[in-house]
Design a protein around this motif. Sequence first.
Motif, PDB file in Angstrom:
ATOM      1  N   ASP A  68       0.870  -1.171   0.000  1.00  0.00           N
ATOM      2  CA  ASP A  68       0.000   0.000   0.000  1.00  0.00           C
ATOM      3  C   ASP A  68       0.912   1.227   0.000  1.00  0.00           C
ATOM      4  O   ASP A  68       1.186   1.831   1.036  1.00  0.00           O
ATOM      5  CB  ASP A  68      -0.904  -0.026   1.229  1.00  0.00           C
ATOM      6  N   ASP A  79       0.861  -5.392  10.173  1.00  0.00           N
ATOM      7  CA  ASP A  79       0.038  -5.314   8.966  1.00  0.00           C
ATOM      8  C   ASP A  79       0.784  -5.775   7.723  1.00  0.00           C
ATOM      9  O   ASP A  79       0.214  -5.813   6.624  1.00  0.00           O
ATOM     10  CB  ASP A  79      -0.599  -3.935   8.781  1.00  0.00           C
ATOM     11  N   ASP A  91      -1.138 -10.836   6.048  1.00  0.00           N
ATOM     12  CA  ASP A  91      -2.363 -10.755   5.259  1.00  0.00           C
ATOM     13  C   ASP A  91      -3.538 -10.320   6.133  1.00  0.00           C
ATOM     14  O   ASP A  91      -3.586 -10.606   7.338  1.00  0.00           O
ATOM     15  CB  ASP A  91      -2.654 -12.118   4.630  1.00  0.00           C
ATOM     16  N   ALA A  92      -4.467  -9.615   5.515  1.00  0.00           N
ATOM     17  CA  ALA A  92      -5.653  -9.144   6.226  1.00  0.00           C
ATOM     18  C   ALA A  92      -6.363 -10.312   6.900  1.00  0.00           C
ATOM     19  O   ALA A  92      -6.517 -11.394   6.324  1.00  0.00           O
ATOM     20  CB  ALA A  92      -6.596  -8.442   5.256  1.00  0.00           C
ATOM     21  N   GLY A  93      -6.800 -10.086   8.139  1.00  0.00           N
ATOM     22  CA  GLY A  93      -7.566 -11.078   8.866  1.00  0.00           C
ATOM     23  C   GLY A  93      -6.766 -11.985   9.773  1.00  0.00           C
ATOM     24  O   GLY A  93      -7.362 -12.747  10.547  1.00  0.00           O
ATOM     25  N   GLN A 149      -5.754  -3.253   7.706  1.00  0.00           N
ATOM     26  CA  GLN A 149      -5.880  -4.619   7.205  1.00  0.00           C
ATOM     27  C   GLN A 149      -5.713  -4.546   5.689  1.00  0.00           C
ATOM     28  O   GLN A 149      -6.578  -4.017   4.991  1.00  0.00           O
ATOM     29  CB  GLN A 149      -7.232  -5.210   7.584  1.00  0.00           C
ATOM     30  N   VAL A 150      -4.579  -5.045   5.203  1.00  0.00           N
ATOM     31  CA  VAL A 150      -4.230  -4.893   3.790  1.00  0.00           C
ATOM     32  C   VAL A 150      -4.133  -6.276   3.166  1.00  0.00           C
ATOM     33  O   VAL A 150      -3.369  -7.138   3.635  1.00  0.00           O
ATOM     34  CB  VAL A 150      -2.903  -4.132   3.619  1.00  0.00           C
ATOM     35  N   ALA A 151      -4.899  -6.485   2.104  1.00  0.00           N
ATOM     36  CA  ALA A 151      -4.941  -7.798   1.442  1.00  0.00           C
ATOM     37  C   ALA A 151      -3.600  -8.136   0.808  1.00  0.00           C
ATOM     38  O   ALA A 151      -2.752  -7.268   0.567  1.00  0.00           O
ATOM     39  CB  ALA A 151      -6.039  -7.802   0.383  1.00  0.00           C
ATOM     40  N   ASP A 152      -3.437  -9.429   0.521  1.00  0.00           N
ATOM     41  CA  ASP A 152      -2.281  -9.940  -0.231  1.00  0.00           C
ATOM     42  C   ASP A 152      -0.973  -9.765   0.532  1.00  0.00           C
ATOM     43  O   ASP A 152       0.083  -9.487  -0.064  1.00  0.00           O
ATOM     44  CB  ASP A 152      -2.188  -9.270  -1.603  1.00  0.00           C
ATOM     45  N   SER A 161       1.669 -14.687   4.772  1.00  0.00           N
ATOM     46  CA  SER A 161       1.070 -15.700   5.638  1.00  0.00           C
ATOM     47  C   SER A 161       1.978 -15.892   6.849  1.00  0.00           C
ATOM     48  O   SER A 161       3.130 -15.431   6.876  1.00  0.00           O
ATOM     49  CB  SER A 161       0.933 -17.026   4.884  1.00  0.00           C
TER      50      SER A 161
END
Length: 273
Positions: free
Chosen positions: A159, A202, A205-207, A214-217, A220
Amino acid sequence: MTTASLTIFRGRSGDRNPRAMAGAERLGSDLARRLGRTITAIGAAEPPIPGLWDVQLAAARPALRGLADAVALALTEPSPTVTVMGRCAAALATLPVIARQRPDACVVWFDAHGDVNTPGASDSGYLGGLVVSAACGLWDSGLGAGLALGKIVLVAARDLDPAEWALIESGALRHVPVGPDLAARLAEAVAGRPVYIHLDVDALDAGLVPSEYQVADGLSFADLRAACAVLAERSIIGLEITEFEESWPDGRPGETGPLIDALDPLLRVLTAP
């Protein structure tokens, strides 16, 4: 026995909610038990205040100076230093100390963001986005500078603002993006140098863990563990962890266990005989 100091920074550092102050306390306590270390606490939790970067910095600066002193003292010991901080902005205090006392260090910056904005170019005015740029002397935080851009390796940043992408594309700033063979690419970027590790959760991965962003991709837990295994083969100067929030916005408690397990290769180094 190698010993690692463990510092928890509990003060303000540009907070927009109180969850990371509480999260630093909890994660730090759990790490202290894992490492078998006592805790040095710096600062006191206070309610977040409104305002842009300048207001936030003025409120945070006294406690951040205390953090800088604590890290400077820890670095005089032969063992690596471990610091748990609420927000990334607390690294305004730590990075200049690393630059001054360990000029040979490579700073490995795990973060979804580059944090290389400057006050005049920041759209958000968020203090946490101005950290690396201050440490590199692109603006004056009043907490020191001295870190060269070429000694920073961004990991998992995704991001990013146009000016940050420009630094990466020019070669001024090294970036190891999420993807296949990340650990091997990180090893190549570090190139055998001693490392100081900053982990903003952060980067994951998000979640996976509660954090303000919370930033996708992202990484892990397995990716993070593999990266830590590579870094554990280097000379470790220190580890700092930021942005872990005690709970999710809906009130569910955050779990420290999976994160600490992913850090295990580094933690083994910190407790090795």
